[in-house]
Design a protein around this motif. Structure first.
Motif, PDB file in Angstrom:
ATOM      1  N   GLY A  12       0.790  -1.215   0.000  1.00 13.03           N
ATOM      2  CA  GLY A  12       0.000   0.000   0.000  1.00 13.03           C
ATOM      3  C   GLY A  12       0.824   1.267   0.000  1.00 13.03           C
ATOM      4  N   MET A  13       2.121   1.167  -0.207  1.00 20.90           N
ATOM      5  CA  MET A  13       2.997   2.337  -0.101  1.00 20.90           C
ATOM      6  C   MET A  13       3.450   2.771  -1.488  1.00 20.90           C
ATOM      7  SD  MET A  13       6.385   2.749   2.234  1.00 20.90           S
ATOM      8  CE  MET A  13       5.475   2.275   3.678  1.00 20.90           C
ATOM      9  N   SER A  14       3.260   4.041  -1.774  1.00 20.73           N
ATOM     10  CA  SER A  14       3.682   4.561  -3.077  1.00 20.73           C
ATOM     11  C   SER A  14       5.183   4.854  -3.046  1.00 20.73           C
ATOM     12  CB  SER A  14       2.916   5.841  -3.400  1.00 20.73           C
ATOM     13  OG  SER A  14       3.348   6.891  -2.564  1.00 20.73           O
ATOM     14  N   PRO A  15       5.804   4.926  -4.200  1.00 19.54           N
ATOM     15  CA  PRO A  15       7.233   5.262  -4.241  1.00 19.54           C
ATOM     16  C   PRO A  15       7.531   6.619  -3.599  1.00 19.54           C
ATOM     17  CG  PRO A  15       6.544   4.376  -6.354  1.00 19.54           C
ATOM     18  CD  PRO A  15       5.298   4.549  -5.528  1.00 19.54           C
ATOM     19  N   ALA A  16       6.619   7.565  -3.723  1.00 20.59           N
ATOM     20  CA  ALA A  16       6.826   8.882  -3.104  1.00 20.59           C
ATOM     21  C   ALA A  16       6.848   8.753  -1.579  1.00 20.59           C
ATOM     22  CB  ALA A  16       5.736   9.844  -3.546  1.00 20.59           C
ATOM     23  N   ASP A  17       5.952   7.914  -1.035  1.00 22.92           N
ATOM     24  CA  ASP A  17       5.936   7.689   0.416  1.00 22.92           C
ATOM     25  C   ASP A  17       7.229   7.042   0.880  1.00 22.92           C
ATOM     26  OD1 ASP A  17       3.388   8.749   0.654  1.00 22.92           O
ATOM     27  OD2 ASP A  17       2.399   6.789   0.565  1.00 22.92           O
ATOM     28  N   MET A  18       7.709   6.087   0.115  1.00 25.21           N
ATOM     29  CA  MET A  18       8.957   5.413   0.469  1.00 25.21           C
ATOM     30  C   MET A  18      10.121   6.398   0.461  1.00 25.21           C
ATOM     31  SD  MET A  18       8.548   1.761  -1.479  1.00 25.21           S
ATOM     32  CE  MET A  18      10.229   1.334  -1.181  1.00 25.21           C
ATOM     33  N   GLN A  19      10.171   7.272  -0.537  1.00 20.79           N
ATOM     34  CA  GLN A  19      11.240   8.266  -0.613  1.00 20.79           C
ATOM     35  C   GLN A  19      11.170   9.228   0.569  1.00 20.79           C
ATOM     36  OE1 GLN A  19      13.873   8.579  -2.528  1.00 20.79           O
ATOM     37  NE2 GLN A  19      13.362   6.705  -3.617  1.00 20.79           N
ATOM     38  N   ILE A  48      10.000   8.545   3.587  1.00 17.96           N
ATOM     39  CA  ILE A  48      10.467   7.817   4.769  1.00 17.96           C
ATOM     40  C   ILE A  48      11.987   7.714   4.762  1.00 17.96           C
ATOM     41  CG2 ILE A  48      10.510   5.544   5.868  1.00 17.96           C
ATOM     42  CD1 ILE A  48       7.558   5.288   5.039  1.00 17.96           C
ATOM     43  N   ILE A  49      12.559   7.399   3.616  1.00 20.04           N
ATOM     44  CA  ILE A  49      14.015   7.282   3.508  1.00 20.04           C
ATOM     45  C   ILE A  49      14.677   8.622   3.801  1.00 20.04           C
ATOM     46  CG2 ILE A  49      15.900   6.895   1.872  1.00 20.04           C
ATOM     47  CD1 ILE A  49      14.040   4.760   0.565  1.00 20.04           C
ATOM     48  N   ALA A  50      14.110   9.705   3.273  1.00 20.65           N
ATOM     49  CA  ALA A  50      14.675  11.036   3.513  1.00 20.65           C
ATOM     50  C   ALA A  50      14.611  11.390   4.995  1.00 20.65           C
ATOM     51  CB  ALA A  50      13.928  12.080   2.681  1.00 20.65           C
ATOM     52  N   ARG A  51      13.503  11.053   5.638  1.00 18.75           N
ATOM     53  CA  ARG A  51      13.358  11.350   7.072  1.00 18.75           C
ATOM     54  C   ARG A  51      14.372  10.555   7.894  1.00 18.75           C
ATOM     55  NH1 ARG A  51       9.956  14.404  10.611  1.00 18.75           N
ATOM     56  NH2 ARG A  51      10.801  13.799  12.612  1.00 18.75           N
ATOM     57  N   CYS A  52      14.563   9.288   7.545  1.00 18.57           N
ATOM     58  CA  CYS A  52      15.541   8.456   8.258  1.00 18.57           C
ATOM     59  C   CYS A  52      16.954   9.008   8.078  1.00 18.57           C
ATOM     60  CB  CYS A  52      15.479   7.015   7.764  1.00 18.57           C
ATOM     61  SG  CYS A  52      13.982   6.155   8.241  1.00 18.57           S
ATOM     62  N   ALA A  53      17.281   9.396   6.860  1.00 12.44           N
ATOM     63  CA  ALA A  53      18.608   9.954   6.599  1.00 12.44           C
ATOM     64  C   ALA A  53      18.811  11.242   7.386  1.00 12.44           C
ATOM     65  CB  ALA A  53      18.787  10.210   5.100  1.00 12.44           C
ATOM     66  N   GLU A  54      17.769  12.051   7.478  1.00 17.76           N
ATOM     67  CA  GLU A  54      17.855  13.299   8.236  1.00 17.76           C
ATOM     68  C   GLU A  54      18.108  13.023   9.717  1.00 17.76           C
ATOM     69  OE1 GLU A  54      14.689  16.716   9.579  1.00 17.76           O
ATOM     70  OE2 GLU A  54      14.527  15.929   7.546  1.00 17.76           O
ATOM     71  N   GLU A  55      17.418  12.046  10.274  1.00 17.56           N
ATOM     72  CA  GLU A  55      17.593  11.706  11.688  1.00 17.56           C
ATOM     73  C   GLU A  55      18.995  11.151  11.956  1.00 17.56           C
ATOM     74  OE1 GLU A  55      15.537  12.327  14.263  1.00 17.56           O
ATOM     75  OE2 GLU A  55      14.211  13.332  12.851  1.00 17.56           O
ATOM     76  N   VAL A  56      19.518  10.353  11.031  1.00 19.63           N
ATOM     77  CA  VAL A  56      20.870   9.815  11.191  1.00 19.63           C
ATOM     78  C   VAL A  56      21.891  10.947  11.147  1.00 19.63           C
ATOM     79  CG1 VAL A  56      22.638   8.403  10.071  1.00 19.63           C
ATOM     80  CG2 VAL A  56      20.337   7.506  10.346  1.00 19.63           C
ATOM     81  N   MET A  57      21.699  11.884  10.228  1.00 17.37           N
ATOM     82  CA  MET A  57      22.625  13.017  10.137  1.00 17.37           C
ATOM     83  C   MET A  57      22.575  13.875  11.401  1.00 17.37           C
ATOM     84  SD  MET A  57      24.240  12.491   7.441  1.00 17.37           S
ATOM     85  CE  MET A  57      25.184  13.985   7.378  1.00 17.37           C
ATOM     86  N   LYS A  58      21.390  14.053  11.980  1.00 19.01           N
ATOM     87  CA  LYS A  58      21.270  14.788  13.244  1.00 19.01           C
ATOM     88  C   LYS A  58      22.062  14.085  14.339  1.00 19.01           C
ATOM     89  CE  LYS A  58      16.705  16.891  12.883  1.00 19.01           C
ATOM     90  NZ  LYS A  58      15.352  16.878  13.459  1.00 19.01           N
ATOM     91  N   ALA A  59      21.915  12.760  14.403  1.00 18.43           N
ATOM     92  CA  ALA A  59      22.629  11.995  15.437  1.00 18.43           C
ATOM     93  C   ALA A  59      24.125  12.106  15.235  1.00 18.43           C
ATOM     94  CB  ALA A  59      22.191  10.528  15.383  1.00 18.43           C
ATOM     95  N   LEU A  60      24.594  12.045  14.005  1.00 14.13           N
ATOM     96  CA  LEU A  60      26.020  12.169  13.734  1.00 14.13           C
ATOM     97  C   LEU A  60      26.538  13.560  14.117  1.00 14.13           C
ATOM     98  CD1 LEU A  60      26.291  10.359  10.289  1.00 14.13           C
ATOM     99  CD2 LEU A  60      27.300   9.626  12.461  1.00 14.13           C
ATOM    100  N   ASN A  61      25.777  14.583  13.794  1.00 13.92           N
ATOM    101  CA  ASN A  61      26.193  15.946  14.132  1.00 13.92           C
ATOM    102  C   ASN A  61      26.220  16.155  15.637  1.00 13.92           C
ATOM    103  OD1 ASN A  61      26.638  16.820  11.529  1.00 13.92           O
ATOM    104  ND2 ASN A  61      24.526  17.492  11.244  1.00 13.92           N
ATOM    105  N   GLN A  62      25.261  15.607  16.363  1.00 17.10           N
ATOM    106  CA  GLN A  62      25.239  15.735  17.809  1.00 17.10           C
ATOM    107  C   GLN A  62      26.434  15.021  18.420  1.00 17.10           C
ATOM    108  OE1 GLN A  62      21.413  14.302  19.067  1.00 17.10           O
ATOM    109  NE2 GLN A  62      20.377  16.221  18.591  1.00 17.10           N
ATOM    110  N   GLN A  63      26.755  13.857  17.887  1.00 17.52           N
ATOM    111  CA  GLN A  63      27.906  13.114  18.405  1.00 17.52           C
ATOM    112  C   GLN A  63      29.200  13.848  18.091  1.00 17.52           C
ATOM    113  OE1 GLN A  63      28.590   9.288  16.661  1.00 17.52           O
ATOM    114  NE2 GLN A  63      29.452   8.504  18.552  1.00 17.52           N
TER     115      GLN A  63
END
Length: 61
Positions: free
Chosen positions: A34-41, A43-58
């Protein structure tokens, strides 16, 4: 350099869609049925953003 994640927040929103309640068995057994390619993109962008935040904080420590 390993990253230690001390807190993981997962948010989910479940919605009924006409496709999911049609009662038919069309489609595969894919978990992304039930997930469109736009939805998947998004989610991936949000995950990448959260990982980058964690890396910057560290890095700041």
């Amino acid at each position: 350099m390993p990253i230690e994640i001390r807190e993981l927040v997962i948010r989910a929103r479940v919605e009924n869609s006409p496709q999911a309640t049609s009662g038919g068995s069309s489609g595969g057994s894919s978990p992304q049925r039930g997930m469109s390619p736009a939805d998947m993109q998004q989610i991936i962008a949000r995950c990448a953003e959260e990982v980058m935040k964690a890396l910057n904080q560290q890095k700041e420590r």
